[in-house]
Each structure stands twice: as C-alpha cells, then as structure tokens.
Design a protein around this motif. Structure first.
Motif, PDB file in Angstrom:
ATOM      1  N   HIS A  36     -19.759 -19.212  11.657  1.00  0.00           N
ATOM      2  CA  HIS A  36     -19.460 -18.633  10.349  1.00  0.00           C
ATOM      3  C   HIS A  36     -20.607 -18.793   9.361  1.00  0.00           C
ATOM      4  N   ASN A  37     -21.780 -19.161   9.849  1.00  0.00           N
ATOM      5  CA  ASN A  37     -22.933 -19.366   8.968  1.00  0.00           C
ATOM      6  C   ASN A  37     -23.435 -17.998   8.476  1.00  0.00           C
ATOM      7  N   ALA A  38     -23.060 -17.654   7.267  1.00  0.00           N
ATOM      8  CA  ALA A  38     -23.357 -16.315   6.733  1.00  0.00           C
ATOM      9  C   ALA A  38     -24.859 -16.089   6.588  1.00  0.00           C
ATOM     10  N   GLN A  39     -25.597 -17.126   6.154  1.00  0.00           N
ATOM     11  CA  GLN A  39     -27.042 -16.970   5.988  1.00  0.00           C
ATOM     12  C   GLN A  39     -27.731 -16.716   7.328  1.00  0.00           C
ATOM     13  N   ALA A  40     -27.273 -17.403   8.374  1.00  0.00           N
ATOM     14  CA  ALA A  40     -27.851 -17.187   9.700  1.00  0.00           C
ATOM     15  C   ALA A  40     -27.514 -15.788  10.213  1.00  0.00           C
ATOM     16  N   LEU A  41     -26.280 -15.328   9.965  1.00  0.00           N
ATOM     17  CA  LEU A  41     -25.890 -13.968  10.368  1.00  0.00           C
ATOM     18  C   LEU A  41     -26.768 -12.924   9.649  1.00  0.00           C
ATOM     19  N   HIS A  42     -26.984 -13.168   8.354  1.00  0.00           N
ATOM     20  CA  HIS A  42     -27.809 -12.239   7.577  1.00  0.00           C
ATOM     21  C   HIS A  42     -29.246 -12.198   8.099  1.00  0.00           C
ATOM     22  N   LEU A  43     -29.821 -13.391   8.350  1.00  0.00           N
ATOM     23  CA  LEU A  43     -31.205 -13.433   8.832  1.00  0.00           C
ATOM     24  C   LEU A  43     -31.303 -12.811  10.224  1.00  0.00           C
ATOM     25  N   LEU A  44     -30.309 -13.042  11.060  1.00  0.00           N
ATOM     26  CA  LEU A  44     -30.319 -12.435  12.389  1.00  0.00           C
ATOM     27  C   LEU A  44     -30.223 -10.907  12.265  1.00  0.00           C
ATOM     28  N   GLY A  45     -29.504 -10.420  11.249  1.00  0.00           N
ATOM     29  CA  GLY A  45     -29.455  -8.971  11.003  1.00  0.00           C
ATOM     30  C   GLY A  45     -30.815  -8.424  10.606  1.00  0.00           C
ATOM     31  N   LEU A  46     -31.541  -9.177   9.765  1.00  0.00           N
ATOM     32  CA  LEU A  46     -32.889  -8.754   9.377  1.00  0.00           C
ATOM     33  C   LEU A  46     -33.808  -8.690  10.594  1.00  0.00           C
ATOM     34  N   ILE A  47     -33.675  -9.679  11.478  1.00  0.00           N
ATOM     35  CA  ILE A  47     -34.497  -9.691  12.697  1.00  0.00           C
ATOM     36  C   ILE A  47     -34.165  -8.484  13.573  1.00  0.00           C
ATOM     37  N   ALA A  48     -32.899  -8.173  13.720  1.00  0.00           N
ATOM     38  CA  ALA A  48     -32.483  -7.017  14.523  1.00  0.00           C
ATOM     39  C   ALA A  48     -33.042  -5.725  13.938  1.00  0.00           C
ATOM     40  N   LEU A  58     -26.577  -3.740  11.305  1.00  0.00           N
ATOM     41  CA  LEU A  58     -25.480  -3.408  10.408  1.00  0.00           C
ATOM     42  C   LEU A  58     -24.224  -4.226  10.710  1.00  0.00           C
ATOM     43  N   VAL A  59     -23.973  -4.450  11.987  1.00  0.00           N
ATOM     44  CA  VAL A  59     -22.819  -5.283  12.372  1.00  0.00           C
ATOM     45  C   VAL A  59     -23.000  -6.695  11.826  1.00  0.00           C
ATOM     46  N   LEU A  60     -24.178  -7.250  11.995  1.00  0.00           N
ATOM     47  CA  LEU A  60     -24.455  -8.612  11.536  1.00  0.00           C
ATOM     48  C   LEU A  60     -24.373  -8.712  10.013  1.00  0.00           C
ATOM     49  N   PHE A  61     -24.891  -7.702   9.299  1.00  0.00           N
ATOM     50  CA  PHE A  61     -24.773  -7.717   7.838  1.00  0.00           C
ATOM     51  C   PHE A  61     -23.305  -7.681   7.439  1.00  0.00           C
ATOM     52  N   GLY A  62     -22.519  -6.857   8.140  1.00  0.00           N
ATOM     53  CA  GLY A  62     -21.090  -6.784   7.844  1.00  0.00           C
ATOM     54  C   GLY A  62     -20.401  -8.125   8.065  1.00  0.00           C
ATOM     55  N   LYS A  63     -20.785  -8.842   9.125  1.00  0.00           N
ATOM     56  CA  LYS A  63     -20.192 -10.159   9.386  1.00  0.00           C
ATOM     57  C   LYS A  63     -20.584 -11.149   8.302  1.00  0.00           C
ATOM     58  N   ALA A  64     -21.852 -11.078   7.860  1.00  0.00           N
ATOM     59  CA  ALA A  64     -22.296 -11.995   6.807  1.00  0.00           C
ATOM     60  C   ALA A  64     -21.509 -11.743   5.524  1.00  0.00           C
ATOM     61  N   ILE A  65     -21.304 -10.464   5.198  1.00  0.00           N
ATOM     62  CA  ILE A  65     -20.548 -10.132   3.987  1.00  0.00           C
ATOM     63  C   ILE A  65     -19.098 -10.568   4.126  1.00  0.00           C
ATOM     64  N   ALA A  66     -18.557 -10.450   5.325  1.00  0.00           N
ATOM     65  CA  ALA A  66     -17.175 -10.874   5.549  1.00  0.00           C
ATOM     66  C   ALA A  66     -17.026 -12.382   5.351  1.00  0.00           C
ATOM     67  N   SER A  77     -29.531  -5.855   1.627  1.00  0.00           N
ATOM     68  CA  SER A  77     -30.103  -5.665   2.963  1.00  0.00           C
ATOM     69  C   SER A  77     -29.369  -4.565   3.710  1.00  0.00           C
ATOM     70  N   ARG A  78     -28.060  -4.590   3.620  1.00  0.00           N
ATOM     71  CA  ARG A  78     -27.277  -3.551   4.290  1.00  0.00           C
ATOM     72  C   ARG A  78     -27.587  -2.177   3.697  1.00  0.00           C
ATOM     73  N   GLY A  79     -27.644  -2.091   2.371  1.00  0.00           N
ATOM     74  CA  GLY A  79     -27.942  -0.815   1.728  1.00  0.00           C
ATOM     75  C   GLY A  79     -29.345  -0.317   2.078  1.00  0.00           C
ATOM     76  N   SER A  80     -30.315  -1.220   2.131  1.00  0.00           N
ATOM     77  CA  SER A  80     -31.695  -0.821   2.446  1.00  0.00           C
ATOM     78  C   SER A  80     -31.783  -0.243   3.848  1.00  0.00           C
ATOM     79  N   LEU A  81     -31.085  -0.857   4.794  1.00  0.00           N
ATOM     80  CA  LEU A  81     -31.110  -0.345   6.166  1.00  0.00           C
ATOM     81  C   LEU A  81     -30.402   1.002   6.256  1.00  0.00           C
ATOM     82  N   LEU A  82     -29.255   1.125   5.587  1.00  0.00           N
ATOM     83  CA  LEU A  82     -28.554   2.416   5.583  1.00  0.00           C
ATOM     84  C   LEU A  82     -29.453   3.511   4.989  1.00  0.00           C
TER      85      LEU A  82
END
Length: 544
Positions: A36-48, A58-66, A77-82
C-alpha cells in the motif's frame, strides 16, 4: 550481516540518476514489504512511463491515488501521461483533481492550460497560464505557454511581450526564441525575425523549423539566393522532411517565372530543337547555348553527340537546378552550366569556352518572338563566341499577323472601368506592349486573313529597330481591337517550329497588340498596319 533494505529516498535517488532498473528494483522491494506504499506505486508508475509502458503506468498511478487521494503530484503525473497519449479531456480531469487538492501549484495550472489549448479552448487556457504566473511570475515556460496562446487568439503584441519576458528570464530558452522569431515574421518585423532565427540555429543548427522559418524570411526580404542556400542546407539534413520539401518548392517557384514548366512540356518546341541539333552536331562539336533554363536543350545537344556543351544562365537558382538536372541525367562530364550572362563569357584555355563554338543554339524567344535585347545578345554571340560559319539555331523567323475582334480580352487591355469603378491605376500591373492570347481557346473573331508582318535573320547583324507598313484588307464586319500575331522559327533549312499551333502544349501560344482606340470595320475596308520592332519587342499600330 545483512544488506540494509532500500527506502523511498534510495529509489528516488536512483531514478533521478537515470538508473531505472535499480529504481524499479528498490520500488518493488518496498512494495513487497508494503503493497500500500503510495509513493512507491507512484514512482514505479513514473518508471513504467519512462520505459515505454504507459498502460501499466496509468494503472500504477490509479493505485497510488486510491491509496492516498490527497497528493496532487499523483494527479499531475497521471494527467501528464494522459496528455502525452493524446487523451487531453482525461488529462484535464486529472489536472483539475490535483488543483482541487492544492491550487497553489503553478505546474498544475500550466499543464491544465496546455490541455485546454489542445481541446480548442484558448481563452480558458489563457486563464490557467495567468494563474500559474500569479503564483510564480518568474517561470519562463509559463510566459512562453501564455504567449503561444495569445498568438492563437490573435493578440500578437501581447504575445511578443511574453515571449520576450521568457527570454529575459532564460536567454537560452530555444523554444521561446523560435516562437518569437515566428511571431516577428508574422508581424512583418523581418530583420528582427532573421536575427532571432539565426540565434536559434547557432544553438541548434539542425533544427529544421528554424531553417525553414529563416528561408521564408529571407525570401520575403527579396534575398532569394540566400533563401535557397538556407533551404538547401535543410534539404541536405532532412531531404524527406515535408516542411523542407514544401518550402523549397515555394521558394523556387516564386523565384522563377512560371512559364518554365509549360515550356519544357512543349513537345513541338522540343522536337524542333532536337531535330535541328541532330542535323548540326558532330562528335567534334563544341556547342554554346544561351539561356539554360531547365537544361533540356543543352542535354539534347549532348545526346546528339556533341563533344562539349557550354550553356549559360544568369539566374543563379535556375543555374543550380539545371546543373543538378544535367548531373542526374549523366551529362555532367560534357555539359558545363555557367551562371553568367552570355555577354560575360570568356573564350580561351582558362575561359568559360575553350574556343569559339561550332554550334550556337539560343532559346531567348518569348510570346511575342522578340525578347528584350535579344538582337544585341545574338549579335554579340555571333561576333565573339561563335566560329565563322558556325551553325546557328534558330537561324531565322517570320512573324505573321491578323486583325482580331476580342471584346472579352479588350475589357482589361488596357484596364479602365470595371463594374462601374475606375480601375485604371491597376493597369500598371499589365505586361507592357503585347499580351498573350490563345487563339485556340480565347473568344475572338478574325477580321482579316493572316498576313506576313516581319522577317528576321539571326545569322547576320540586323538593325536594332525597323518598321513596315502593310495594307490589310478587312474580311468581316466587327470592331478591331488589335492585331494578333505569331511566328515561325526556322531552326535550319528544313526544321520549322510554328507558334500558330493550336496544341494545348504550345506554351508560347500567340500574342496580341491592342489598339489604343478600337476601330469599326466592314468587309472590303483597308487598314494600314504598321509592324514595328526595336531592341525590346514587336508592336503593331495603325498608319496612314
């Protein structure tokens, strides 16, 4: 002793250092301990996202936001990728979600502005960029974004102010420098635009849009030769770039009269020149051509077997393309394109011509047969550049004429009253002297039989002016608006080109001198027509 488990700061440090595999491993280790580490999920999304897996990101960003819904950076980050994926409407929602959490983040306002611009809502985009600048007035990219939006809204003066502000804050900001150059060009500040484009190219010499922009500016400054040099440099770097291809064609087509293309498509003309060259050229011939144009006649001489062909073209742009055309057709070893006037050519071991020519071919003819200074140029060539007894192509011409009624063309020859308006000042744009007429297509009524008007012998020196009075019998009732005329070119003793041809590919068509005052005529009337020529043109008038 065991290794210290990685923490989030380690993962961030690795990511910023460009060690994406290391950063990913650190994030996965963190998530293994805490899914449930939101910061790690977010950073992993940036890496992806950085490694080419946008859907996973996008899935990882969604999990971080959740996990943590109140962190605006996750939404950003999610908006920039979209936005990068072309999903601007979804990006807008993401940026607005971030701003709902914290509206004091200028980058979120800026990103929202770019999404709104893409969605075709520039007024809202302007408001977003201004909101960003209210928070951070020294952000050069926001001034640049705002300026591009103002430019889109047609507020060019305000746009220029913000481009300049961006450059005051960041003098090396090339995007702002390029945008300013484009704006200056649009506003007609061409000298400043040239300087701005050159500054961009000093820093990024291979930036094609700046090369294209500079070429446009130089052309607008009537510096066509420099514009050609710039666009040719761009072509060397990116020969298939559509912007380069379009701009190159635009510059060349504006720099060269449009009749060159129909001229090389005139098969009757081409055949006449080729047949006469075949008869005149031998394997030992040195051929001189005046007026290279496309290079086609020079190549005909080479194809006919000439040992050497020297052809001159004063227009440097035409000369450049002709030289390339000659090389493309495999004649570069035998055809020499000289970018000079024929009167500037030198003869001798170190000259443009190794010796005087055996065959002299010219294509100085225009719609009305006699081009400006043509007789003087031919005389100079015969005297200084051609051997005594050398073949001269074409060797003679006869001009024929006919009285004509043509009310439609007469309305604008000269320009006078159009639809109740005095348009006479516009007449300054009309070609001087004669006008082109297509007797195969333009509505007209012949008012006489064709008659011989003038004869020219290009093998000898002729007076540079002369005239002849001709009694012409009228054969039909009507209003004589002028005299239509055409010519035969005698290429040699057997080959004749007829400009009277009604073929669509006849690029010369026919010419017409309009009378200052139309004359009503009846069958049996006789008009005294004065056929004149000087060193510039042929003309017709009424005598008696």
């Amino acid at each position: 002793m065991t290794d210290t488990p990685p923490n989030l700061n380690d993962a961030i440090r690795l990511f910023r250092a460009g060690d994406l595999p290391g950063a990913e491993a650190a994030c996965r280790a963190l998530l293994a301990n805490d899914p449930h580490n939101a910061q790690a999920l977010h950073l992993l999304g940036l890496i992806a996202a950085h490694t080419g897996y946008p859907d996973s990101a996008l899935v990882l960003f969604g999990k971080a936001i959740a996990e943590v819904g109140n962190d605006p950076s996750f939404h950003n980050s999610r908006g920039s990728l979209l936005f990068q994926l072309g999903r601007a409407a979804e990006a807008e929602e993401a940026f607005r979600a971030g701003l709902a959490i914290n509206d004091r983040l200028p980058e979120l306002h800026g990103n929202l502005g770019n999404a709104l611009k893409t969605l075709g809502r520039p007024e809202e985009a302007e408001a977003a960029f201004r909101a960003a600048l209210d928070i951070r007035a020294d952000a050069p990219e926001m001034h640049n974004f705002l300026a591009t939006t103002l430019r889109e809204l047609g507020r060019l003066e305000e746009a220029e102010k913000h481009f300049r502000k961006a450059l005051d804050l960041a003098p090396d900001y090339l995007d702002a420098r390029y945008n300013l150059a484009e704006l200056l060009s649009t506003r007609g500040h061409l000298e400043e635009a040239e300087i701005a484009f050159r500054k961009v190219l000093q820093a990024a010499s291979r930036f094609i849009p700046a090369q294209v922009g500079l070429a446009h500016v130089l052309q607008s400054l009537d510096r066509a030769a420099e514009a050609v040099e710039v666009i040719e440099k761009a072509r060397e770097m990116a020969p298939d770039h559509p912007l380069v291809q379009f701009t190159r064609r635009l510059i060349y087509s504006n720099a060269i009269p449009g009749w060159h293309l129909p001229m090389i498509n005139d098969f009757e003309r081409n055949e006449a020149y080729e047949e006469s060259l075949k008869r005149a050229v031998t394997p030992d011939s040195l051929v001189l051509e005046i007026g290279t144009g496309s290079g086609i006649v020079a190549m005909m001489a080479a194809r006919a077997g000439a040992k050497k062909v020297v052809t001159c073209e004063v227009n440097p742009i035409l000369a450049r393309v002709a030289k390339e055309t000659v090389a493309n057709n495999g004649y570069a070893d035998r055809v020499k394109v000289v970018p000079k006037l024929s009167t500037q050519l030198s003869v001798g071991a170190d000259g443009d011509l190794p010796e005087k020519a055996d065959v002299f071919v010219s294509e100085l003819i225009n719609v009305g047969m006699l081009a400006p200074r043509m007789l003087s140029v031919l005389q100079h060539a015969r005297t200084h550049l051609v051997k005594p007894g050398g073949a001269i192509i074409p060797r003679a011409s006869t001009v024929y004429a006919m009285l004509v009624e043509t009310p439609e063309l007469a309305r604008i020859n000269p320009v006078q009253t159009i639809d109740g308006f005095d348009m006479s000042t516009f007449d300054v744009f009309r070609s001087p002297g004669y006008q082109q007429i297509d007797l195969a297509a333009d509505a007209h009524t012949p008012l006489s039989d064709p008659f011989t008007a003038l004869d020219f012998d290009f093998t000898r020196n002729m007076p540079e002016e002369g005239e002849r009075e001709i009694a012409v019998e009228v054969t039909a009732e009507g209003t004589c608006h002028g005299v239509a005329f055409w010519f035969d070119l005698f290429m040699d003793e057997e080959v004749v080109y007829h400009s009277a041809s009604r073929s669509r590919t006849n690029h010369w068509k026919q010419a017409m001198t309009f009378l200052e005052s139309p004359i009503r005529v009846r069958p049996g009337d006789t008009l005294t027509i004065v056929a004149r020529y000087d060193n510039n043109q042929i003309s017709f008038g009424i005598g008696g």
